[in-house]
Enzyme design. Structure first.
Site, PDB file in Angstrom:
ATOM      1  N   ASP A   1      35.979   2.631  17.018  1.00  0.00           N
ATOM      2  CA  ASP A   1      35.113   1.521  16.599  1.00  0.00           C
ATOM      3  C   ASP A   1      33.647   1.942  16.668  1.00  0.00           C
ATOM      4  O   ASP A   1      32.849   1.609  15.792  1.00  0.00           O
ATOM      5  CB  ASP A   1      35.393   0.303  17.486  1.00  0.00           C
ATOM      6  CG  ASP A   1      36.877  -0.026  17.496  1.00  0.00           C
ATOM      7  OD1 ASP A   1      37.445  -0.190  16.406  1.00  0.00           O
ATOM      8  OD2 ASP A   1      37.484  -0.077  18.588  1.00  0.00           O
TER       9      ASP A   1
ATOM     10  N   HIS B   1      39.690  -4.045  21.510  1.00  0.00           N
ATOM     11  CA  HIS B   1      39.897  -3.359  20.225  1.00  0.00           C
ATOM     12  C   HIS B   1      40.676  -4.311  19.317  1.00  0.00           C
ATOM     13  O   HIS B   1      41.885  -4.209  19.152  1.00  0.00           O
ATOM     14  CB  HIS B   1      40.668  -2.053  20.451  1.00  0.00           C
ATOM     15  CG  HIS B   1      41.050  -1.366  19.177  1.00  0.00           C
ATOM     16  ND1 HIS B   1      40.138  -0.824  18.311  1.00  0.00           N
ATOM     17  CD2 HIS B   1      42.263  -1.155  18.603  1.00  0.00           C
ATOM     18  CE1 HIS B   1      40.766  -0.313  17.268  1.00  0.00           C
ATOM     19  NE2 HIS B   1      42.058  -0.502  17.415  1.00  0.00           N
TER      20      HIS B   1
HETATM   21  P1  NAD Z   1      53.206   5.832  14.090  1.00  0.00           P
HETATM   22  O1  NAD Z   1      54.087   4.674  13.828  1.00  0.00           O
HETATM   23  O2  NAD Z   1      52.972   6.850  13.031  1.00  0.00           O
HETATM   24  O3  NAD Z   1      53.731   6.616  15.377  1.00  0.00           O
HETATM   25  C1  NAD Z   1      54.072   5.918  16.524  1.00  0.00           C
HETATM   26  C2  NAD Z   1      54.885   6.820  17.405  1.00  0.00           C
HETATM   27  O4  NAD Z   1      55.279   6.012  18.512  1.00  0.00           O
HETATM   28  C3  NAD Z   1      56.132   7.363  16.751  1.00  0.00           C
HETATM   29  O5  NAD Z   1      56.183   8.761  17.035  1.00  0.00           O
HETATM   30  C4  NAD Z   1      57.254   6.653  17.463  1.00  0.00           C
HETATM   31  O6  NAD Z   1      58.376   7.503  17.689  1.00  0.00           O
HETATM   32  C5  NAD Z   1      56.621   6.302  18.789  1.00  0.00           C
HETATM   33  N1  NAD Z   1      57.255   5.109  19.362  1.00  0.00           N
HETATM   34  C6  NAD Z   1      57.699   4.008  18.713  1.00  0.00           C
HETATM   35  N2  NAD Z   1      58.320   3.174  19.566  1.00  0.00           N
HETATM   36  C7  NAD Z   1      58.246   3.774  20.776  1.00  0.00           C
HETATM   37  C8  NAD Z   1      58.708   3.438  22.041  1.00  0.00           C
HETATM   38  N3  NAD Z   1      59.423   2.303  22.216  1.00  0.00           N
HETATM   39  N4  NAD Z   1      58.433   4.277  23.056  1.00  0.00           N
HETATM   40  C9  NAD Z   1      57.734   5.424  22.858  1.00  0.00           C
HETATM   41  N5  NAD Z   1      57.292   5.810  21.661  1.00  0.00           N
HETATM   42  C10 NAD Z   1      57.544   4.998  20.636  1.00  0.00           C
HETATM   43  O7  NAD Z   1      51.820   5.222  14.614  1.00  0.00           O
HETATM   44  P2  NAD Z   1      50.390   5.902  14.672  1.00  0.00           P
HETATM   45  O8  NAD Z   1      49.697   5.664  13.366  1.00  0.00           O
HETATM   46  O9  NAD Z   1      50.490   7.278  15.185  1.00  0.00           O
HETATM   47  O10 NAD Z   1      49.678   4.928  15.728  1.00  0.00           O
HETATM   48  C11 NAD Z   1      50.084   4.939  17.076  1.00  0.00           C
HETATM   49  C12 NAD Z   1      49.473   3.751  17.808  1.00  0.00           C
HETATM   50  O11 NAD Z   1      48.054   3.874  17.817  1.00  0.00           O
HETATM   51  C13 NAD Z   1      49.762   2.406  17.154  1.00  0.00           C
HETATM   52  O12 NAD Z   1      50.028   1.464  18.169  1.00  0.00           O
HETATM   53  C14 NAD Z   1      48.456   2.057  16.460  1.00  0.00           C
HETATM   54  O13 NAD Z   1      48.295   0.655  16.305  1.00  0.00           O
HETATM   55  C15 NAD Z   1      47.465   2.623  17.447  1.00  0.00           C
HETATM   56  N6  NAD Z   1      46.104   2.851  16.945  1.00  0.00           N
HETATM   57  C16 NAD Z   1      45.078   2.619  17.806  1.00  0.00           C
HETATM   58  C17 NAD Z   1      43.774   2.832  17.393  1.00  0.00           C
HETATM   59  C18 NAD Z   1      42.621   2.569  18.332  1.00  0.00           C
HETATM   60  O14 NAD Z   1      41.478   2.666  17.876  1.00  0.00           O
HETATM   61  N7  NAD Z   1      42.828   2.257  19.589  1.00  0.00           N
HETATM   62  C19 NAD Z   1      43.525   3.292  16.086  1.00  0.00           C
HETATM   63  C20 NAD Z   1      44.610   3.541  15.237  1.00  0.00           C
HETATM   64  C21 NAD Z   1      45.907   3.319  15.679  1.00  0.00           C
END
Ligand code: NAD
Length: 326
Positions: A161, A189
């Site tokens: 952000d 966030h």
């Molecule tokens: P993605 O869906 O591509 O990958 C998520 C991963 O989490 C996958 O490898 C999956 O196997 C794993 N996963 C799913 N369920 C699970 C569980 N029960 N236990 C353990 N692992 C599990 O998602 P992404 O694009 O890599 O994003 C990951 C996270 O980061 C999401 O929650 C997204 O909202 C968050 N995010 C946060 C920010 C921030 O600024 N804080 C920015 C972007 C994304």
């Protein structure tokens, strides 16, 4: 040779994980002299394990000189054994029909389990960055389930952000982003975050007074909704920019920041935010894996009101997961 730093990553095969691993292994986190050891979590399913195997094959094929060791795990306790630097990225995505509170609970279970495993197994000086959403509350749950670790070991990611806010300012003044200083983001966030440019400088010169109030309102909304704009444009959520921000956050925390940086960290009561709540604050990182909340910035009634809105949202989230807190 310097001892490798032990880094654990959850969600290594998701979009963010796939981007961050190669940058960490290339030396973007700890520099080109520091070897690292990667510990990666696969979920307990054949697809997840196959995906991790393929990702590790690719990492191996990069022949990164700094990658001293790499292991995959399905057990979180083994994953966190002796971990010094932890990226909690894996989280359940929102599915059809799920509202925010369903997501909060589904992910809360994951972060409760991981907090307990960290408590038992991680280095006592571990530094944990929660990226998986809702990241502030997930970090709060993990921290509350790790009573033997200092609460300063836990943080959540709001650096994306801040980076977005800096990029919008640079576009507005038509100048390189590298000169933009003292921009940070308060709170959760989520759409209630407050990107604050009251102290903005460009290469040391004060700029904040040059923006009209209407632009500032649009800017705040624009930063808070940027994630949704990216999904709309790209058909997928921010991944490389999130990975980059996670590296910025962890690198500044451990090695030291050049100036102010945004970190969501357990409140010490600054600005009236209840103690322990994981809240985005302006911080300074002096190095040696420490941070200080900048606690003496002037407040106005308008800013206090904005902070109250995002604080209340976090309190409601904490309340919704009260039974997951130790
Ligand atoms: P993605 O869906 O591509 O990958 C998520 C991963 O989490 C996958 O490898 C999956 O196997 C794993 N996963 C799913 N369920 C699970 C569980 N029960 N236990 C353990 N692992 C599990 O998602 P992404 O694009 O890599 O994003 C990951 C996270 O980061 C999401 O929650 C997204 O909202 C968050 N995010 C946060 C920010 C921030 O600024 N804080 C920015 C972007 C994304």
């Amino acid at each position: 040779m310097t001892r490798p730093i032990r880094i654990a990553v959850t969600g290594p095969c998701g979009s963010i994980g796939y981007s961050i691993l190669f940058r960490i292994a290339a030396g973007d986190l700890f520099g080109r002299e520091q070897p690292i050891e990667l510990r990666l979590l696969a979920r307990d399913s054949p697809e997840s394990q196959a995906k991790l195997k393929g990702t590790m094959m690719e990492l191996s094929d990069c022949a990164f000189p700094l990658l001293a060791e790499m292991k995959g795990f399905t057990d979180e306790k083994q994953l966190f054994d002796g971990a010094e630097c932890v990226f909690l990225i894996g989280a359940q995505p929102r599915k059809d029909g799920m509202d925010r509170s369903d997501l909060l609970r589904a992910n809360g279970e994951i972060f409760r389990r991981q907090g307990r495993a960290l408590n038992e197994m991680a280095s006592r000086d571990v530094r944990v960055l929660v990226v998986g959403n809702p990241c502030n509350t997930n970090a709060y749950i993990a921290m509350r389930n790790a009573p033997d670790l200092k609460r300063e070991c836990f943080s959540a990611m709001m650096r994306l952000d801040q980076n977005r806010a800096m990029a919008r300012v640079a576009e507005k003044i038509n100048a390189p982003v590298s000169g933009v200083e003292q921009v940070f983001v308060w709170g959760n966030h989520s759409n209630t975050m407050y990107p604050d440019i009251r102290f903005l400088r460009y290469k040391g010169h004060r700029l904040a007074d040059q923006f009209d109030p209407q632009w500032q309102e649009e800017f705040i909304k624009n930063v808070a909704t940027r994630g949704g704009q990216i999904i709309k444009a790209r058909g997928a959520s921010s991944a490389a920019s999130a990975a980059s921000a996670a590296i910025d956050h962890m690198r500044d925390w451990i090695l030291g920041s050049e100036g102010m940086c945004t970190m969501a960290v357990p409140s010490d009561g600054s600005y009236g935010i209840p103690e322990g709540l994981v809240f985005g604050f302006p911080c300074l990182c002096p190095g040696e894996a420490r941070y200080q909340i900048i606690n003496n910035l002037p407040m106005t009634p308008d800013v206090r009101q904005r902070l109250a809105v995002t604080r209340d949202e976090l309190l409601a989230e904490a309340n919704a997961v009260a039974d997951l807190l130790a």
